[in-house]
Write a protein that holds these residues in place. Structure first.
Motif, PDB file in Angstrom:
ATOM      1  N   CYS A  81       8.366  -2.055  -4.631  1.00  0.00           N
ATOM      2  CA  CYS A  81       7.945  -2.224  -2.971  1.00  0.00           C
ATOM      3  C   CYS A  81       8.267  -3.854  -2.307  1.00  0.00           C
ATOM      4  CB  CYS A  81       7.170  -2.323  -2.943  1.00  0.00           C
ATOM      5  SG  CYS A  81       6.010  -0.625  -3.776  1.00  0.00           S
ATOM      6  N   PRO A 104       1.228  -3.921   2.600  1.00  0.00           N
ATOM      7  CA  PRO A 104       1.882  -3.471   1.462  1.00  0.00           C
ATOM      8  C   PRO A 104       2.820  -4.787   1.190  1.00  0.00           C
ATOM      9  CG  PRO A 104       2.310  -2.291   3.435  1.00  0.00           C
ATOM     10  CD  PRO A 104       1.314  -2.686   3.604  1.00  0.00           C
ATOM     11  N   LEU A 133      -8.493  -5.491  -1.695  1.00  0.00           N
ATOM     12  CA  LEU A 133      -9.358  -4.208  -2.167  1.00  0.00           C
ATOM     13  C   LEU A 133     -10.652  -4.266  -2.232  1.00  0.00           C
ATOM     14  CD1 LEU A 133      -6.644  -3.872  -4.939  1.00  0.00           C
ATOM     15  CD2 LEU A 133      -7.059  -2.180  -2.821  1.00  0.00           C
ATOM     16  N   PRO A 170      -6.047  -3.077   2.240  1.00  0.00           N
ATOM     17  CA  PRO A 170      -4.747  -3.546   1.810  1.00  0.00           C
ATOM     18  C   PRO A 170      -3.693  -3.561   2.287  1.00  0.00           C
ATOM     19  CG  PRO A 170      -5.794  -1.996   0.765  1.00  0.00           C
ATOM     20  CD  PRO A 170      -6.816  -2.264   1.820  1.00  0.00           C
ATOM     21  N   PHE A 198      -1.895  -4.951 -11.810  1.00  0.00           N
ATOM     22  CA  PHE A 198      -3.301  -4.592 -12.316  1.00  0.00           C
ATOM     23  C   PHE A 198      -3.642  -5.283 -13.492  1.00  0.00           C
ATOM     24  CE2 PHE A 198      -3.350  -2.256  -8.047  1.00  0.00           C
ATOM     25  CZ  PHE A 198      -4.530  -2.744  -7.734  1.00  0.00           C
ATOM     26  N   VAL A 202       1.427  -7.505   0.783  1.00  0.00           N
ATOM     27  CA  VAL A 202       0.715  -8.604  -0.840  1.00  0.00           C
ATOM     28  C   VAL A 202       0.770  -6.947  -2.210  1.00  0.00           C
ATOM     29  CG1 VAL A 202      -1.489  -9.083  -1.733  1.00  0.00           C
ATOM     30  CG2 VAL A 202      -0.440  -8.969   0.745  1.00  0.00           C
ATOM     31  N   TRP A 241      -6.313   2.374  -5.906  1.00  0.00           N
ATOM     32  CA  TRP A 241      -5.872   1.182  -5.812  1.00  0.00           C
ATOM     33  C   TRP A 241      -4.369   0.658  -5.325  1.00  0.00           C
ATOM     34  CZ3 TRP A 241      -9.915  -3.481  -7.534  1.00  0.00           C
ATOM     35  CH2 TRP A 241     -11.077  -3.108  -7.365  1.00  0.00           C
ATOM     36  N   ASN A 242      -3.640   1.274  -6.768  1.00  0.00           N
ATOM     37  CA  ASN A 242      -2.379   0.746  -7.265  1.00  0.00           C
ATOM     38  C   ASN A 242      -1.750   1.643  -5.849  1.00  0.00           C
ATOM     39  OD1 ASN A 242       0.391   0.802  -7.928  1.00  0.00           O
ATOM     40  ND2 ASN A 242      -0.417   1.417  -9.842  1.00  0.00           N
ATOM     41  N   ALA A 243      -1.816   2.647  -5.439  1.00  0.00           N
ATOM     42  CA  ALA A 243      -1.970   3.648  -4.317  1.00  0.00           C
ATOM     43  C   ALA A 243      -1.689   2.760  -3.291  1.00  0.00           C
ATOM     44  CB  ALA A 243      -1.989   5.176  -3.946  1.00  0.00           C
ATOM     45  N   ARG A 244      -2.902   2.423  -3.060  1.00  0.00           N
ATOM     46  CA  ARG A 244      -3.214   1.275  -1.482  1.00  0.00           C
ATOM     47  C   ARG A 244      -2.560   0.277  -1.442  1.00  0.00           C
ATOM     48  NH1 ARG A 244      -9.494   0.886  -0.531  1.00  0.00           N
ATOM     49  NH2 ARG A 244      -8.504  -0.179   1.384  1.00  0.00           N
ATOM     50  N   THR A 245      -2.284  -1.057  -2.573  1.00  0.00           N
ATOM     51  CA  THR A 245      -1.728  -1.548  -2.296  1.00  0.00           C
ATOM     52  C   THR A 245      -0.066  -1.432  -2.154  1.00  0.00           C
ATOM     53  OG1 THR A 245      -1.436  -2.048  -4.428  1.00  0.00           O
ATOM     54  CG2 THR A 245      -3.322  -3.178  -3.713  1.00  0.00           C
ATOM     55  N   LYS A 246       0.176  -0.152  -2.699  1.00  0.00           N
ATOM     56  CA  LYS A 246       1.550   0.162  -1.952  1.00  0.00           C
ATOM     57  C   LYS A 246       1.800   0.170  -0.861  1.00  0.00           C
ATOM     58  CE  LYS A 246       3.232  -0.105  -7.220  1.00  0.00           C
ATOM     59  NZ  LYS A 246       2.597  -0.966  -7.021  1.00  0.00           N
ATOM     60  N   GLY A 247       0.772   0.540   0.632  1.00  0.00           N
ATOM     61  CA  GLY A 247       1.131   1.412   1.836  1.00  0.00           C
ATOM     62  C   GLY A 247       0.183   2.947   1.663  1.00  0.00           C
ATOM     63  N   ALA A 248       0.163   3.539   0.911  1.00  0.00           N
ATOM     64  CA  ALA A 248      -0.423   4.287   1.097  1.00  0.00           C
ATOM     65  C   ALA A 248      -1.672   5.307   2.218  1.00  0.00           C
ATOM     66  CB  ALA A 248      -1.011   5.035  -0.261  1.00  0.00           C
ATOM     67  N   PHE A 306       0.592   5.792 -12.577  1.00  0.00           N
ATOM     68  CA  PHE A 306       1.157   7.737 -12.430  1.00  0.00           C
ATOM     69  C   PHE A 306       1.459   8.373 -13.633  1.00  0.00           C
ATOM     70  CE2 PHE A 306       0.930   5.246  -8.569  1.00  0.00           C
ATOM     71  CZ  PHE A 306      -0.395   5.111  -8.085  1.00  0.00           C
ATOM     72  N   LEU A 358       6.131   6.135  -0.558  1.00  0.00           N
ATOM     73  CA  LEU A 358       4.555   6.355   0.396  1.00  0.00           C
ATOM     74  C   LEU A 358       5.127   5.698   1.528  1.00  0.00           C
ATOM     75  CD1 LEU A 358       2.171   4.949  -2.389  1.00  0.00           C
ATOM     76  CD2 LEU A 358       2.470   7.637  -1.162  1.00  0.00           C
ATOM     77  N   GLN A 359       5.878   4.418   1.598  1.00  0.00           N
ATOM     78  CA  GLN A 359       6.372   3.642   3.102  1.00  0.00           C
ATOM     79  C   GLN A 359       7.652   4.122   3.591  1.00  0.00           C
ATOM     80  OE1 GLN A 359       6.167  -0.926   1.735  1.00  0.00           O
ATOM     81  NE2 GLN A 359       4.942  -0.502  -0.038  1.00  0.00           N
ATOM     82  N   GLN A 390      -2.686  10.180   2.000  1.00  0.00           N
ATOM     83  CA  GLN A 390      -1.458  10.037   1.559  1.00  0.00           C
ATOM     84  C   GLN A 390      -2.156   9.977  -0.362  1.00  0.00           C
ATOM     85  OE1 GLN A 390       0.732   6.644   2.811  1.00  0.00           O
ATOM     86  NE2 GLN A 390       3.192   7.934   2.751  1.00  0.00           N
TER      87      GLN A 390
END
Ligand SMILES: Nc1ncnc2c1ncn2[C@@H]1O[C@H](COP(=O)(O)OP(=O)(O)OP(=O)(O)O)[C@@H](O)[C@H]1O
Ligand SMILES: [Mg+2]
Lengths: 247, 271
Positions: free
Chosen positions: B169, B93, B73, B91, B99, B95, A146-153, B105, B120-121, A157
């Motif tokens: 971000c 980016p 999510l 999702p 958490f 928003v 979720w962390n990655a998905r909310t950062k646009g992954a 990571f 990632l972006q 990715q």
């Protein structure tokens, strides 16, 4: 130094071996002295090296092919319901089959050369890696994803940058098992049908009553197996240094 | 500067266009026994662009679930959520979420954790990403820890990495789920002021869930109070404190009064 000290039980057994055979307590056809096997090893160094190279090449090639396919299939199963429902029953059904039972078949298809052995090793290495990759990736913490998905992954990715590294401890455990299986299977296969390799050399020496050579080859297999496992273990420790483990 | 002010002109949430519109949202989860457990029922809430909203409520009343749904999510079982005029389908980016579990990571150092979203972006080049990351690492007070692995950090430090990671971000909307829960009191106050500073400078819309009513009042222009069984919004309080906030406001009588009022309401909702 500590590491060497830790190996003293092995040294002790080797010492008992040497002394009991020197004292003629056992028939040298059953068990020649350790020193005789070592002398034989030096005498046949070129031949044994050739054999070891063949065996390692087959094990390595099989491991790469089987492990690579296992990795891809395991990732696919973790990401796609379709792949999961297709491969899961196949893997469950085939995993318990001793792959060595297929070797006669593989010899018929692929001949006595490298092909049949590499195929056998690949078949064997596939399972621990596909299973560990799949279950490791399935178990990845939802919040990391979720962390990655909310950062646009993108989902690719998420797969390569989150799930794969997060599952690495599992994948690596699979690689380690697969590596030792590969070595085991290649030696067995060479005993069953081959004209070179360490497995062949052991059996050939036995049949020609060359007890010294047989033991030289057996010891070589044991040492190689140990060294390969240690190397894989060291790579693992480097790769997984980030793991937050107790002790 | 007065402690209590009427609704400020530049931050008038009611009049501004609503950025987040939550209407009749309910969420239930299936249970393994085949039944279902209701996490939220009938939540209505609108948040204006540029607003800072705090949410308080007892444990299990669905605060996290609500944030996950705004972040795309988790899908609502019924009702609708719109962000920026379009329905949330996944999702985005724009928003960002910090958490509650602050899972960063574990195989990445502090710096690469903070840069990860930018990577990632595909934002900026390597040098720009590095500069942004270091700026936010500095902001959360982790300078000198850039090359450490998460396993070498305390819980509160990891939480701060998670905050830096999300702000790096540069999302328009930031949803924060108890972002300062594991941080010591002193750092907590500093980070509250940092958050307010970023909010004022950037015009971001921020929703923060917190267990501390004092924090909710100090940070938010509005405090939304949720209650369980059934899970819903039971009250919304406007906070009439000036910006920028000052240390005195934490202990001002008005703050204490509002705190008590909310506290009584929350306690009533629990029993
Ligand atoms: N994935 C899930 N499956 C089943 N039930 C869930 C799930 N997620 C949340 N719930 C339930 O929904 C309710 C609300 O959970 P949620 O985590 O949103 O509460 P919360 O207000 O954030 O609590 P806290 O303050 O303790 O973090 C709880 O009763 C919880 O048991
Ligand atoms: Mg929560």
């Amino acid at each position: 130094m500590k590491a060497i000290l830790r190996l003293y039980p092995i040294g002790l057994i080797l010492l008992v071996w040497e002394l009991s055979t020197r004292a003629k307590l056992v028939d040298p056809m059953f068990l020649p002295p350790l020193s005789a096997a070592v002398v034989d090893f030096w005498a046949n160094l070129g031949l044994l090296m050739q054999d070891a190279l063949s065996s390692l090449m087959r094990a390595g090639a099989g491991l790469l092919i089987g492990g690579g396919i296992g990795l891809v299939v395991g990732m696919a199963m973790a990401r796609s319901k379709l792949a999961e429902s297709f491969f899961d029953p196949l893997i469950s059904a085939l995993f318990p089959t001793p792959k060595l039972a297929l070797f006669p078949l593989l010899m018929v298809w692929l001949g006595l050369g490298n092909g049949s052995k590499i195929a056998l090793v690949a078949l064997t290495a596939f399972f621990p890696i596909v299973i560990n990759t799949y279950s490791g990736m399935k178990g990845v913490d939802k919040f990391l994803i979720w962390n990655a998905r909310t950062k646009g992954a993108s989902s690719f990715q998420v797969l390569t940058r989150v799930m794969a590294p997060a599952a690495l401890p599992f994948i690596f455990a699979g690689v380690r098992i697969a590596t030792s299986f590969s070595f085991l299977l290649v030696v067995a296969a060479e005993m069953l049908g081959s004209t070179d390799g360490l497995g062949f050399r052991i059996l050939y020496a036995q049949r020609t009553f060359e007890a010294n050579t047989m033991y030289a080859a057996i010891l070589f297999v044991a040492v190689l197996g140990y060294v390969v496992d240690r190397i894989v273990g060291l790579i693992g420790r480097r790769l997984l240094a980030w793991q937050d483990t107790a002790a | 500067m007065g402690l209590v002010a009427e609704q400020q002109n530049q931050n008038a949430p009611k009049q501004a266009s609503p950025l987040i519109r939550i209407a009749g949202v309910a969420k239930s989860f299936p249970t393994p026994e085949g039944g279902s457990v209701t996490a939220l029922e009938a939540v209505d809430l609108t948040v204006a662009r540029g607003e800072f909203v705090s949410i308080v409520g007892p444990s299990g009343c669905g605060k996290s679930t609500l944030l996950y749904m705004i972040g795309g999510l988790v899908e609502p079982s019924s009702g609708s959520i719109e962000v920026g005029g379009s329905r949330v389908v996944g999702p985005d980016p724009k928003v960002g979420i910090v958490f509650q579990e602050f899972r960063i990571f574990p195989w990445k150092t502090v710096r690469s954790n903070v840069m990860f979203g930018l990577e990632l972006q595909g934002k900026g080049n390597a040098a720009e990403r590095l500069a942004i990351a270091d700026r936010y690492i500095e902001m959360v007070g982790l300078r000198g820890f850039e090359d450490r692995l998460p396993k070498e950090l305390s819980g509160g430090m990891k939480q701060r990495v998670a905050i830096a990671q999300t702000f790096a971000c540069d999302p328009d909307v930031v949803l924060m789920d108890e972002p300062l829960g594991s941080v010591d009191a002193l750092t907590r106050e500093k980070l509250q002021d940092e958050l307010l500073r970023i909010w004022r400078d950037s015009g971001k819309t921020i929703i923060v869930v917190t267990h501390s009513i004092e924090e909710a009042i100090y940070l938010g222009q509005r405090v939304v109070v949720m209650a369980p069984r059934p899970s819903r919004v039971i009250a919304t309080y406007d906070v009439h404190l000036d910006h920028p906030r000052t240390a005195e406001m934490r202990t001002a009588p008005e703050t204490a009064h509002l705190r008590n009022e909310i506290w009584n309401l929350v306690r009533g909702g629990v029993t």
